[in-house]
Design a protein around this motif. Sequence first.
Motif, short mmCIF file in Angstrom:
data_model
loop_
_atom_site.label_atom_id
_atom_site.label_comp_id
_atom_site.label_asym_id
_atom_site.label_seq_id
_atom_site.Cartn_x
_atom_site.Cartn_y
_atom_site.Cartn_z
N GLU A 9 48.19 37.15 39.66
CA GLU A 9 46.98 36.03 40.17
C GLU A 9 45.92 36.26 39.22
O GLU A 9 45.04 35.19 39.50
CB GLU A 9 46.75 37.11 41.31
CG GLU A 9 46.23 38.21 41.36
CD GLU A 9 47.51 39.36 41.44
OE1 GLU A 9 47.12 40.66 41.93
OE2 GLU A 9 48.62 39.15 41.14
N LEU A 10 46.03 37.10 38.32
CA LEU A 10 44.76 36.71 37.32
C LEU A 10 44.99 35.93 36.21
O LEU A 10 44.32 35.11 35.53
CB LEU A 10 44.22 38.03 36.85
CG LEU A 10 43.66 39.15 37.77
CD1 LEU A 10 43.66 40.48 36.99
CD2 LEU A 10 42.58 38.61 38.38
N ALA A 11 46.34 36.03 35.90
CA ALA A 11 46.99 35.17 34.57
C ALA A 11 46.80 33.64 35.17
O ALA A 11 46.73 32.85 34.25
CB ALA A 11 48.26 35.57 34.29
N THR A 12 46.97 33.21 36.15
CA THR A 12 46.99 31.96 36.69
C THR A 12 45.53 31.23 37.09
O THR A 12 45.40 30.33 37.74
CB THR A 12 47.83 31.62 37.85
OG1 THR A 12 47.54 32.61 38.89
CG2 THR A 12 49.35 32.11 37.43
N ALA A 13 44.76 32.00 36.86
CA ALA A 13 43.25 31.55 37.14
C ALA A 13 42.65 30.31 36.56
O ALA A 13 43.26 30.15 35.29
CB ALA A 13 42.25 32.68 36.92
N ALA A 14 42.24 29.32 37.25
CA ALA A 14 42.00 28.16 36.76
C ALA A 14 40.70 28.36 35.69
O ALA A 14 40.65 27.43 34.66
CB ALA A 14 41.64 27.41 37.75
N GLN A 15 39.82 29.08 35.87
CA GLN A 15 38.66 29.36 34.76
C GLN A 15 38.60 30.80 34.40
O GLN A 15 38.62 31.77 35.07
CB GLN A 15 37.38 29.02 35.62
CG GLN A 15 37.02 27.69 35.98
CD GLN A 15 35.63 27.30 36.67
OE1 GLN A 15 35.17 28.16 37.02
NE2 GLN A 15 35.25 25.98 36.44
N VAL A 16 38.83 30.82 33.05
CA VAL A 16 38.63 32.09 32.49
C VAL A 16 37.65 32.05 31.22
O VAL A 16 37.63 31.35 30.44
CB VAL A 16 40.03 32.65 31.92
CG1 VAL A 16 39.97 34.04 31.29
CG2 VAL A 16 41.12 32.80 33.19
N VAL A 17 36.72 33.11 31.26
CA VAL A 17 35.89 33.26 30.09
C VAL A 17 36.24 34.75 29.52
O VAL A 17 35.92 35.80 30.19
CB VAL A 17 34.49 33.16 30.56
CG1 VAL A 17 33.66 33.52 29.20
CG2 VAL A 17 34.22 31.85 30.84
N ILE A 18 36.61 34.79 28.12
CA ILE A 18 36.72 36.01 27.43
C ILE A 18 35.27 36.39 26.75
O ILE A 18 34.94 35.75 26.19
CB ILE A 18 37.67 36.28 26.26
CG1 ILE A 18 39.07 35.76 27.32
CG2 ILE A 18 37.78 37.43 25.74
CD1 ILE A 18 39.98 35.55 26.24
N ILE A 19 34.75 37.71 27.17
CA ILE A 19 33.49 38.08 26.60
C ILE A 19 33.96 39.26 25.36
O ILE A 19 34.55 40.31 26.20
CB ILE A 19 32.68 38.51 27.40
CG1 ILE A 19 32.33 37.30 28.39
CG2 ILE A 19 31.22 39.06 26.59
CD1 ILE A 19 31.33 37.65 29.57
N SER A 20 33.59 39.09 24.23
CA SER A 20 33.93 40.03 23.18
C SER A 20 32.96 40.25 22.01
O SER A 20 31.81 39.55 22.21
CB SER A 20 35.30 39.64 22.69
OG SER A 20 35.88 40.64 21.76
N ASN A 21 33.28 40.73 21.04
CA ASN A 21 32.34 40.67 19.75
C ASN A 21 33.23 40.12 18.54
O ASN A 21 34.41 40.04 18.78
CB ASN A 21 31.74 41.99 19.73
CG ASN A 21 32.85 43.04 19.07
OD1 ASN A 21 33.55 42.84 18.19
ND2 ASN A 21 32.68 44.51 19.67
N PRO A 22 32.72 39.77 17.46
CA PRO A 22 33.48 39.06 16.48
C PRO A 22 34.46 39.92 15.87
O PRO A 22 35.64 39.44 15.36
CB PRO A 22 32.25 38.75 15.48
CG PRO A 22 31.12 38.38 16.00
CD PRO A 22 31.15 39.67 17.37
N HIS A 23 34.23 41.23 15.72
CA HIS A 23 35.24 41.95 15.11
C HIS A 23 36.50 42.24 15.90
O HIS A 23 37.68 42.19 15.60
CB HIS A 23 34.74 43.47 14.97
CG HIS A 23 35.59 44.66 14.43
ND1 HIS A 23 36.35 44.41 12.99
CD2 HIS A 23 36.28 45.59 14.93
CE1 HIS A 23 36.95 45.49 13.03
NE2 HIS A 23 37.20 46.21 14.40
N VAL A 24 36.33 42.57 17.19
CA VAL A 24 37.47 42.54 18.21
C VAL A 24 38.24 41.31 18.54
O VAL A 24 39.24 41.26 18.25
CB VAL A 24 36.75 43.22 19.54
CG1 VAL A 24 38.27 43.21 20.62
CG2 VAL A 24 36.56 44.63 19.42
N ALA A 25 37.19 40.31 18.43
CA ALA A 25 37.92 38.75 18.56
C ALA A 25 38.86 38.50 17.26
O ALA A 25 39.97 37.63 17.65
CB ALA A 25 36.80 37.86 18.90
#
Length: 351
Positions: A27-43
Amino acid sequence: MQKVDVQLGERSYPIHISSNFTALLPELATAAQVVIISNPHVAALYLEPVAALFQQRPKHFLLPDGEAYKTLASFEQIMSFLLEQKMSRDVVLVALGGGVIGDITGFVAACFQRGVRFIQIPTTLLSQVDSSVGGKTAVNHPLGKNMIGAFKQPEQVVINTQVLTSLAPREFAAGMAEVVKYGLLGDAAFAQWLLQHAAAIKQQDAETLAHMIQHCCQMKADIVSRDETEQGERALLNLGHTFGHAIEAFMGYGEWLHGEAVAVGMVMAARVAAQRGWITAEELSFSEKLIAQFDLPTASPSNMHIDDFLPFMKTDKKVKAGKMRFILPTALGKSAVVADVTEHELQQVFA
């Protein structure tokens, strides 16, 4: 895969522990809007595999790395990004990173349009065993750590133990402070197990790490289920943190890692307890030995004295009716919240 459930009625959620990211709930994988918040190293390491879990290509926002960026200014930048991208109340935020990313993403999720869903995907040991579980979210203020925040539970916590191989040794050690904390505050057998398995843990043996992380998550899930908003028992999870937060704030956020400061804080709390006769000299020695075994500091900064600690301690979140409250060990694997520690007792720790 191992699974731990945080039981909070309608707000219950699972913690999935495995060696990949694929445990994401459908139910989360099919969300219409998703924003990933991270930092440059992890990303650079994990943004693409995490983005691939979602049917709709997520947008992402990268915050500079470090505790120094867990601020209201960063909070506002993320809020502006969500508004500029025309995100709605249906958006799912994904915290991909360590404790800083998890804390600030959770706080944004609690506030954006009065609350949206979010997922914790912790990438440090400290965040996997502690900060990603339980719904505490916050930003720092120059006058105190985590003083501005909210309780906001995630929809899911996805723990991939394989990411720990990319951690710097200092970061891994910092995470072990929170692991040791669980043993010292409430599980003597686990504390002994940690010492017995120290070599395997430091070598990052996969099976040993998975067991260790699952045990910590289960302990925290059980406590949070009984006391979500820290009205009683949950305060025990702050063992070492009153001293530790003072070190972080005085030294400047990021100079000392959170786990390093907490490690010293646990030693200081144990020394106060030993002065009171609550723990034996042997129990104090065991606690110091266990902390040092994982390459953690056991002494406070040389330029920091009792008068430097007190201003931060007196504005700590645990202060009640004007009295400082501390979590002190009462035996190996047992602890209590106390409000009668005197400044004289604290001075003896520095003697």
